[in-house]
Design a protein around this motif. Structure first.
Motif, PDB file in Angstrom:
ATOM      1  N   VAL A   1       0.763  -1.299  -0.062  1.00 60.37           N
ATOM      2  CA  VAL A   1      -0.047   0.018  -0.121  1.00 60.37           C
ATOM      3  C   VAL A   1       0.941   1.264   0.087  1.00 60.37           C
ATOM      4  N   TRP A   2       0.636   2.321  -0.827  1.00 56.06           N
ATOM      5  CA  TRP A   2       1.252   3.529  -1.050  1.00 56.06           C
ATOM      6  C   TRP A   2       0.385   4.291  -0.506  1.00 56.06           C
TER       7      TRP A   2
ATOM      8  N   ASN B   1      -3.825  12.544   0.308  1.00 56.37           N
ATOM      9  CA  ASN B   1      -5.354  11.926   0.571  1.00 56.37           C
ATOM     10  C   ASN B   1      -5.357  10.533  -0.511  1.00 56.37           C
ATOM     11  N   LEU B   2      -4.129  10.276  -1.074  1.00 55.35           N
ATOM     12  CA  LEU B   2      -4.076   9.163  -2.042  1.00 55.35           C
ATOM     13  C   LEU B   2      -3.421   7.971  -1.428  1.00 55.35           C
ATOM     14  N   LEU B   3      -4.315   6.698  -1.734  1.00 58.37           N
ATOM     15  CA  LEU B   3      -3.927   5.395  -1.253  1.00 58.37           C
ATOM     16  C   LEU B   3      -4.067   4.590  -2.481  1.00 58.37           C
ATOM     17  N   ILE B   4      -2.950   3.957  -2.871  1.00 55.44           N
ATOM     18  CA  ILE B   4      -2.999   2.958  -3.678  1.00 55.44           C
ATOM     19  C   ILE B   4      -2.859   1.493  -3.146  1.00 55.44           C
ATOM     20  N   ASP B   5      -3.549   0.705  -3.428  1.00 57.09           N
ATOM     21  CA  ASP B   5      -3.414  -0.801  -2.904  1.00 57.09           C
ATOM     22  C   ASP B   5      -3.102  -1.488  -3.911  1.00 57.09           C
ATOM     23  N   SER B   6      -1.990  -2.183  -3.969  1.00 57.67           N
ATOM     24  CA  SER B   6      -1.487  -2.816  -5.269  1.00 57.67           C
ATOM     25  C   SER B   6      -1.939  -4.242  -5.310  1.00 57.67           C
ATOM     26  N   ARG B   7      -2.037  -4.666  -3.902  1.00 56.91           N
ATOM     27  CA  ARG B   7      -2.731  -6.170  -3.945  1.00 56.91           C
ATOM     28  C   ARG B   7      -4.200  -6.043  -4.717  1.00 56.91           C
ATOM     29  N   GLY B   8      -4.977  -5.215  -4.127  1.00 51.53           N
ATOM     30  CA  GLY B   8      -6.453  -5.263  -4.534  1.00 51.53           C
ATOM     31  C   GLY B   8      -6.487  -4.476  -5.787  1.00 51.53           C
ATOM     32  N   ARG B   9      -5.438  -3.617  -6.240  1.00 55.12           N
ATOM     33  CA  ARG B   9      -5.569  -2.945  -7.388  1.00 55.12           C
ATOM     34  C   ARG B   9      -6.501  -1.684  -7.231  1.00 55.12           C
TER      35      ARG B   9
ATOM     36  N   VAL C   1      -7.404   2.227  -6.082  1.00 53.21           N
ATOM     37  CA  VAL C   1      -6.968   3.746  -5.641  1.00 53.21           C
ATOM     38  C   VAL C   1      -7.931   4.282  -5.076  1.00 53.21           C
ATOM     39  N   LEU C   2      -7.863   4.989  -3.753  1.00 55.74           N
ATOM     40  CA  LEU C   2      -8.695   5.868  -3.038  1.00 55.74           C
ATOM     41  C   LEU C   2      -8.283   7.254  -3.042  1.00 55.74           C
TER      42      LEU C   2
ATOM     43  N   LEU D   1      -4.771   9.351 -16.638  1.00 58.67           N
ATOM     44  CA  LEU D   1      -4.577   9.318 -15.105  1.00 58.67           C
ATOM     45  C   LEU D   1      -4.861  10.783 -14.420  1.00 58.67           C
ATOM     46  N   ARG D   2      -4.149  11.702 -15.048  1.00 58.88           N
ATOM     47  CA  ARG D   2      -4.216  12.781 -14.230  1.00 58.88           C
ATOM     48  C   ARG D   2      -5.439  13.529 -14.284  1.00 58.88           C
ATOM     49  N   ARG D   3      -6.348  13.292 -15.395  1.00 60.08           N
ATOM     50  CA  ARG D   3      -7.791  13.871 -15.166  1.00 60.08           C
ATOM     51  C   ARG D   3      -8.557  13.219 -14.054  1.00 60.08           C
ATOM     52  N   LYS D   4      -8.366  11.870 -14.055  1.00 57.60           N
ATOM     53  CA  LYS D   4      -9.267  11.094 -13.122  1.00 57.60           C
ATOM     54  C   LYS D   4      -8.818  11.504 -11.586  1.00 57.60           C
ATOM     55  N   LEU D   5      -7.485  11.666 -11.432  1.00 62.95           N
ATOM     56  CA  LEU D   5      -6.839  12.023 -10.078  1.00 62.95           C
ATOM     57  C   LEU D   5      -7.441  13.468  -9.907  1.00 62.95           C
ATOM     58  N   ASP D   6      -7.446  14.442 -10.847  1.00 58.81           N
ATOM     59  CA  ASP D   6      -7.726  15.596 -10.431  1.00 58.81           C
ATOM     60  C   ASP D   6      -9.339  15.599 -10.238  1.00 58.81           C
ATOM     61  N   ALA D   7      -9.977  15.070 -10.848  1.00 55.21           N
ATOM     62  CA  ALA D   7     -11.568  14.843 -10.805  1.00 55.21           C
ATOM     63  C   ALA D   7     -11.748  14.321  -9.344  1.00 55.21           C
TER      64      ALA D   7
END
Ligand code: CA
Length: 233
Positions: free
Chosen positions: A135-136, A140-148, A150-151, A206-212
């Protein structure tokens, strides 16, 4: 080797025969459609492992077909494009094609590209190896590579497999500028033969989705002539 067939949608019969020959020699089952509507029907009836899609087709063009297939499935799509048709290529990638092959191509190039896309797709369906899991988190960003997953805060961000892979590679190298070739190598896992504009297209999504989603404390910066970096701030 996948048991599902590869669907080839192309109206040039000579090209179809060539592609069929090359793929069959490698043990793939091949289905063929010579126009757009038949292609769409065979796609729906047979759930192919991969689709090879020409852009110029009678009945329904490759862009529309790509849009419709992408709305229904995650199937890997490889476009056939004319040389120097970069605008076509970018449009196709924007619509969700996974890769492309420029005509004319060698048998070796076609087979290598198809196998690479299938491998990538299969790997994207599997959990990553244990040493790559984790998990990275930052801001406010959390990336869970096991579950793929992103929150951003509590909100899930829906990324396509390659967008996720790009984000994970950027996060693992936060603060370091990565070249497009390096991103292709790490996120796609093979030596990409074509344009690195593929990275730009997926990075844009990716940028658009993260910004949104309202990501805070992080920014994906373009370093012109160099590449991309995920910066903490
Ligand atoms: Ca055609």
């Amino acid at each position: 080797m996948p048991t599902d067939p590869i669907l080839v949608i192309e109206d040039e019969r000579g090209m179809v025969e060539l592609v069929r020959l090359y793929l069959r020699r490698e043990g793939f089952e091949v289905l063929v459609a010579y126009d757009g509507p038949t292609g769409l029907r065979k796609f729906r009836d047979h759930s192919p492992a991969l689709v090879i899609l020409d852009l110029m087709l009678p009945g329904m063009d490759g862009w529309e077909l790509c849009r419709q297939m992408r709305a229904e499935s995650n199937v890997p799509i490889v476009m056939l494009t004319a040389r120097d048709a970069e605008a076509d290529l970018i449009a196709g990638l924007e619509l969700g094609a996974d890769d492309y092959i420029t005509k004319p191509f060698s048998p070796g190039e076609l087979v290598a590209r198809v196998k690479a896309v299938l491998r990538r797709f299969e790997r994207a369906q599997e959990p990553p190896p244990a040493e790559e899991q984790g998990v990275w988190e930052w801001g406010n960003l959390l990336i869970d590579s096991r579950g793929r997953r992103v929150l951003v805060g509590e909100t899930p961000v829906h990324l396509r497999p390659k967008e996720f892979d790009l984000l994970w590679v950027l996060a693992q190298n936060a603060g370091t500028v990565l070249s497009r070739q390096e991103l292709l190598r790490q996120a796609w896992g093979y030596q990409f033969l074509g344009t690195s504009r593929t990275v730009d297209v997926h990075m844009g999504h990716l940028r658009r989705k993260l910004d949104a989603a309202g990501v805070e404390g992080l920014i994906i910066t373009t370093r012109w002539g160099v590449g991309y970096v995920l910066e903490k701030r």
